[in-house]
Design an enzyme around this catalytic site. Sequence first.
Site, PDB file in Angstrom:
ATOM      1  N   GLY A  76       0.825   6.946   3.218  1.00 57.14           N
ATOM      2  CA  GLY A  76       0.201   8.279   3.185  1.00 57.14           C
ATOM      3  C   GLY A  76       1.225   9.396   3.089  1.00 57.14           C
ATOM      4  O   GLY A  76       1.018  10.378   2.376  1.00 57.14           O
ATOM      5  N   VAL A  77       2.355   9.239   3.774  1.00 59.10           N
ATOM      6  CA  VAL A  77       3.374  10.305   3.728  1.00 59.10           C
ATOM      7  C   VAL A  77       3.957  10.453   2.326  1.00 59.10           C
ATOM      8  O   VAL A  77       4.335  11.546   1.916  1.00 59.10           O
ATOM      9  CB  VAL A  77       4.518  10.077   4.748  1.00 59.10           C
ATOM     10  CG1 VAL A  77       4.061  10.309   6.155  1.00 59.10           C
ATOM     11  CG2 VAL A  77       5.149   8.717   4.596  1.00 59.10           C
ATOM     12  N   ILE A 126       0.868  -1.189   0.000  1.00 59.35           N
ATOM     13  CA  ILE A 126       0.000   0.000   0.000  1.00 59.35           C
ATOM     14  C   ILE A 126       0.897   1.228   0.000  1.00 59.35           C
ATOM     15  O   ILE A 126       1.860   1.295   0.777  1.00 59.35           O
ATOM     16  CB  ILE A 126      -0.903   0.005   1.260  1.00 59.35           C
ATOM     17  CG1 ILE A 126      -1.951  -1.104   1.166  1.00 59.35           C
ATOM     18  CG2 ILE A 126      -1.594   1.355   1.440  1.00 59.35           C
ATOM     19  CD1 ILE A 126      -2.729  -1.330   2.437  1.00 59.35           C
TER      20      ILE A 126
END
Lengths: 91, 149
Positions: B61-62, B58
């Site tokens: 997010g960063v 995945i």
Amino acid sequence: MEGKVEEKEVDLEKIKGEIRKIVMEIAELSEEELKDEADFTNELDIDSMQVLEIVTVIEKKYKVAIPEDKIPTCRSVQAIAEVMQELLEKK
Amino acid sequence: MRDVWEIEKIKEVLPQRYPFLFIDKVLEVTPQERKVICVKNVTINDYFFQGHFPANPIMPGVIIIEAMAQAAIISFSVVKPDIAREKPDYYLGKIEAKFYHSIKPGDQLIIHAEGEKFLSEGGVVKVCAKVEGKIAATGRIIFGVKPRK
């Protein structure tokens, strides 16, 4: 004539109140901490990124663009209110 | 006519390099509206998938934020080309971000960046990353720009 001057003063106070709210939220300051004349950098520890954010939110709210050469003067609630008053009068 | 940027032009603007360059192509540039549309092709070869996560890759997010921030720099560069040409340092000031669904190998991230305010010393940019038209992440990025010493 007197009435006209008074109307301008009322406008400035209203603008100041709205700007104060925006600055308080972005800089996480209380009403007591935020004096209208207090210098953002020297007295309130507000950095240039926060000033940029404050200016952007104000521009959105009033639907006016603050010219880049006016940004250095935006160093207090009072100063921003005066810049805004000038811009809104020209609008 | 659409102004498309290939990787060499992107590298003239973005100081990031492998493994931290997250824009592959610029699909659209609209300086008058302070808008750009960028692409990041996500592949299993992206280094971060080695650890995030080995059995369930995945995009972190960063890294999505970094990709959106790089798109924000590109939008700055089209509005302030004279400053960008001097290859200044860009640094993050503040980020507000929301994530809606995960991004996986094979996805093509389309990043829309729209400048809300640009000064010589920084900018505020609204960003939105989509995969197949579906919003994966949105954000607002405030960054500073300083001449390199």
